[in-house]
Design an enzyme around this catalytic site. Structure first.
Site, PDB file in Angstrom:
ATOM      1  N   ARG A   8       0.819  -1.214   0.000  1.00 33.10           N
ATOM      2  CA  ARG A   8       0.000   0.000   0.000  1.00 33.10           C
ATOM      3  C   ARG A   8       0.857   1.269   0.000  1.00 33.10           C
ATOM      4  O   ARG A   8       0.415   2.307  -0.501  1.00 33.10           O
ATOM      5  CB  ARG A   8      -0.966  -0.007   1.191  1.00 33.10           C
ATOM      6  CG  ARG A   8      -2.173  -0.902   0.942  1.00 33.10           C
ATOM      7  CD  ARG A   8      -3.116  -0.922   2.119  1.00 33.10           C
ATOM      8  NE  ARG A   8      -4.376  -1.567   1.756  1.00 33.10           N
ATOM      9  CZ  ARG A   8      -5.358  -1.814   2.618  1.00 33.10           C
ATOM     10  NH1 ARG A   8      -5.227  -1.488   3.887  1.00 33.10           N
ATOM     11  NH2 ARG A   8      -6.469  -2.388   2.211  1.00 33.10           N
ATOM     12  N   LYS A  13     -18.010 -18.365   3.229  1.00 32.44           N
ATOM     13  CA  LYS A  13     -19.446 -18.280   3.468  1.00 32.44           C
ATOM     14  C   LYS A  13     -20.265 -17.661   2.348  1.00 32.44           C
ATOM     15  O   LYS A  13     -19.910 -16.612   1.823  1.00 32.44           O
ATOM     16  CB  LYS A  13     -19.683 -17.447   4.731  1.00 32.44           C
ATOM     17  CG  LYS A  13     -19.202 -18.126   5.986  1.00 32.44           C
ATOM     18  CD  LYS A  13     -19.547 -17.261   7.163  1.00 32.44           C
ATOM     19  CE  LYS A  13     -19.147 -17.921   8.476  1.00 32.44           C
ATOM     20  NZ  LYS A  13     -19.311 -16.966   9.576  1.00 32.44           N
ATOM     21  N   GLY A  58      -9.150  -9.282   0.472  1.00 33.47           N
ATOM     22  CA  GLY A  58      -8.455 -10.059   1.512  1.00 33.47           C
ATOM     23  C   GLY A  58      -7.617 -11.238   1.069  1.00 33.47           C
ATOM     24  O   GLY A  58      -6.506 -11.085   0.566  1.00 33.47           O
ATOM     25  N   GLY A  69     -12.386  -4.709   1.760  1.00 34.87           N
ATOM     26  CA  GLY A  69     -13.816  -4.413   1.863  1.00 34.87           C
ATOM     27  C   GLY A  69     -14.348  -3.558   0.724  1.00 34.87           C
ATOM     28  O   GLY A  69     -15.455  -3.790   0.229  1.00 34.87           O
TER      29      GLY A  69
HETATM   30  C1  3PG Z   1      -8.644  -1.777   4.975  1.00 30.19           C
HETATM   31  O1  3PG Z   1      -7.555  -2.117   5.470  1.00 30.19           O
HETATM   32  O2  3PG Z   1      -9.460  -2.588   4.531  1.00 30.19           O
HETATM   33  C2  3PG Z   1      -8.940  -0.326   4.852  1.00 30.19           C
HETATM   34  O3  3PG Z   1      -7.846   0.421   5.301  1.00 30.19           O
HETATM   35  C3  3PG Z   1     -10.201   0.038   5.598  1.00 30.19           C
HETATM   36  O4  3PG Z   1     -10.067  -0.238   6.954  1.00 30.19           O
HETATM   37  P1  3PG Z   1     -11.375  -0.441   7.837  1.00 30.19           P
HETATM   38  O5  3PG Z   1     -11.967  -1.756   7.422  1.00 30.19           O
HETATM   39  O6  3PG Z   1     -10.907  -0.428   9.267  1.00 30.19           O
HETATM   40  O7  3PG Z   1     -12.309   0.700   7.518  1.00 30.19           O
HETATM   41 MG    MG Z   2     -11.389  -3.718   6.228  1.00 28.84          MG
END
Ligand code: 3PG
Ligand code: MG
Length: 395
Positions: free
Chosen positions: A36, A197, A354, A377
Site C-alpha cells: 500500500r 461463506k 483479503g 472491503g
Molecule cells: C482496509 O484495510 O481494509 C482499509 O484500510 C479500511 O479499513 P477499515 O476496514 O478499518 O475501515
Molecule cells: Mg477492512
C-alpha cells in the site's frame, strides 16, 4: 463515472491534502508488507513534480475515536520515506495548531504525514466540523484511498465537499481496472468467487450473476451449493441453512443466462492438516466422515478451459483451503493459468479482496495479473454493485 484527476488541478505551491490508505500489516513495530505504501508513490511523486506540497491524511487500525498509542502513524514515517524516496515529516496531530504549523512549514520536496484521523470521533461520524478542520490544512484535496472509499468518513467523504477535489493515480487505476472488468468488459467474463461463506457474499453473488457470463464458485461456499443440489458433503464447512438461498441464486442465474460452475470433482480428507491423506472423488461422492477441502483436477481443467475462452476474469476468494498444502492445488493451478493467458495478452485479469491477494502471492502470480486491487472491503462492496461514498464525493 467522470471525476477530476491531479492533471486537472493547478498544484504549484499548493498544500495538497492527500487521503491515502497506509493501513499496512505490522508486526513488532515493523511493516511486514509495503504494497500500500508503494501504491501511493505515483500520486505523491506527481504532486511533488507539479510543485505541490503533499500532506497525507490516513487512518491506522480501528482506534474508535480515541488516542490509542499503538495505532499511531509515527512509526510509518520512516518506512514511508524509504518507499517514496523523499523525506517524510510527521505531525502528531491531524487538525489544529500543531498540524497547521507543520503544514505551513513544509519544505518543497518534502511530504507531511499527519497523525491517525481515527483518533478523532468526528472522522467516522463524518462530522462537518472535523472535516472543515482537516480542510483548513490544504488548498486542494486528492483522494488516493480507493481501499477506504467504502467508508463515508470525514477524510474520505466530508472533506471533498469543502475543497477542490480530484482522484489520485491509484484511485484512477483502481477505478479504471474495475470499470474494464465489470462495468464495460470484453466478453465472455468469468467471475471466480471463493471463500468460506455464502451468507457474507450474497449481495456479491446477486450482482455478479447480472454481470458475468460464467460464475465459478469455489471454497467453503461451493459446499453449500453442492449440499443444496442434494449431494452428500460429509463434515465439510458449509452453511446448511443457506441451501434454499443457494438454489434461488442458481435459478436466478439461469434466468439471466449466467452459468454457475461448481466443482465437478473434489479433494477430501478426514481433517484439515498439512500432508493428511486425501482422496479425489466426484462431487456427489463425499464420504460422510470426510470434508471437502479443494476442487479436483477435473474442475481445474474445466475452469482453465473457461479461462481460455474468456476475455475478462474477476477473481475474489480461493478455490480451496489454500493455506494448507495440498489443498492449494486448484487455486494455484487456475491462478497460474490466468497469469499465463494474461501474459499472452489474451485475458484481462482483475483480482482483489483479503485472502485473494494472499492466494495469488502463494501461487507466485500476483504481479502477472492485469490488476490486483489494494482493497479488501471496498473491492467487495464494489463487486456488490454498491456506490462507494469516497468515489461518489469526487464526482
Ligand atoms: C482496509 O484495510 O481494509 C482499509 O484500510 C479500511 O479499513 P477499515 O476496514 O478499518 O475501515
Ligand atoms: Mg477492512
Amino acid at each position: 463515472m467522470a471525476f477530476r484527476t491531479i492533471d486537472d488541478l493547478d498544484l504549484e505551491a499548493k498544500r495538497v491534502l492527500v487521503r491515502v490508505d497506509i493501513n499496512v500489516p505490522m508486526q513488532d513495530g515493523k511493516v511486514t508488507d509495503r504494497t500500500r505504501m508503494e501504491a501511493i508513490r505515483p500520486t505523491v511523486r506527481d504532486i511533488l513534480d507539479k510543485g505541490g506540497r503533499p500532506i497525507l491524511l490516513a487512518h491506522f487500525g480501528r482506534p474508535k475515536g480515541k488516542i490509542v498509542p499503538e495505532m499511531s502513524l509515527a512509526p510509518l514515517a520512516a518506512p514511508l520515506a524509504e518507499t517514496l524516496g523523499v523525506p517524510v515529516e510527521f505531525a502528531p496531530e491531524c487538525i489544529g495548531e500543531v498540524a497547521e504549523q507543520a503544514a505551513e512549514a513544509l519544505q518543497p520536496g518534502h511530504v507531511l504525514l499527519l497523525e491517525n484521523t481515527r483518533f478523532h470521533p468526528g472522522e467516522e461520524t463524518n462530522d462537518p466540523e472535523f472535516a472543515n478542520a482537516l480542510a483548513r490544512l490544504g488548498d486542494v484535496y486528492v483522494n488516493d484511498a480507493f481501499s477506504a472509499a467504502h467508508r463515508a468518513h470525514a477524510s474520505t467523504e466530508g472533506i471533498a465537499h469543502g475543497l477542490p477535489s480530484a482522484a489520485g493515480r491509484l484511485m484512477q487505476a483502481e477505478l479504471g481496472a474495475l470499470e474494464n472488468a465489470l462495468s464495460n468488459p470484453q466478453r465472455p467474463v468469468v467471475a471466480v468467487v471463493g471463500g468460506a461463506k455464502v451468507s457474507t457474499k450474497l449481495e456479491l453473488l446477486g450482482n455478479l450473476i447480472l454481470k458475468v457470463d460464467q460464475l465459478v464458485i469455489g471454497g467453503g461456499m461451493a459446499n453449500t451449493f453442492l449440499a443444496a443440489r442434494g449431494f452428500e458433503i460429509g463434515k465439510s464447512l458449509a452453511e446448511r441453512d443457506m441451501t434454499d438461498t443457494a438454489l434461488e441464486i442458481e435459478t436466478r442465474a439461469k434466468a439471466r443466462g449466467c452459468r454457475i460452475i461448481l466443482p465437478a470433482d473434489i479433494v477430501v480428507a478426514s481433517e484439515l492438516r498439512a500432508g493428511v491423506e486425501t482422496s479425489t472423488l466426484p462431487a456427489d461422492s463425499c464420504p460422510p466422515d470426510a470434508m471437502i477441502l479443494d476442487a479436483g483436477p477435473k474442475s481445474v481443467t474445466e475452469i482453465n478451459t473457461l479461462f481460455e475462452r474468456a476475455r475478462t476474469i474477476v477473481w475474489n476468494g480461493p478455490l480451496g483451503a489454500f493455506e494448507t498444502s495440498p489443498f492449494d492445488a486448484a487455486t494455484t493451478a487456475c491462478a497460474r493459468k490466468a497469469a499465463e493467458l494474461t501474459d499472452e495478452g489474451k485475458l484481462l485479469s482483475v483480482a482483489g479482496g483479503g485472502d485473494t491477494v494472499a492466494a495469488l502471492n502463494h501461487a507466485g502470480v500476483a504481479d502477472r495479473f492485469s490488476y490486483v486491487s489494494t482493497a479488501g472491503g471496498a473491492f467487495l462492496e464494489w463487486l456488490e454493485g454498491k456506490e462507494l461514498p469516497g468515489v461518489v464525493a469526487l464526482g
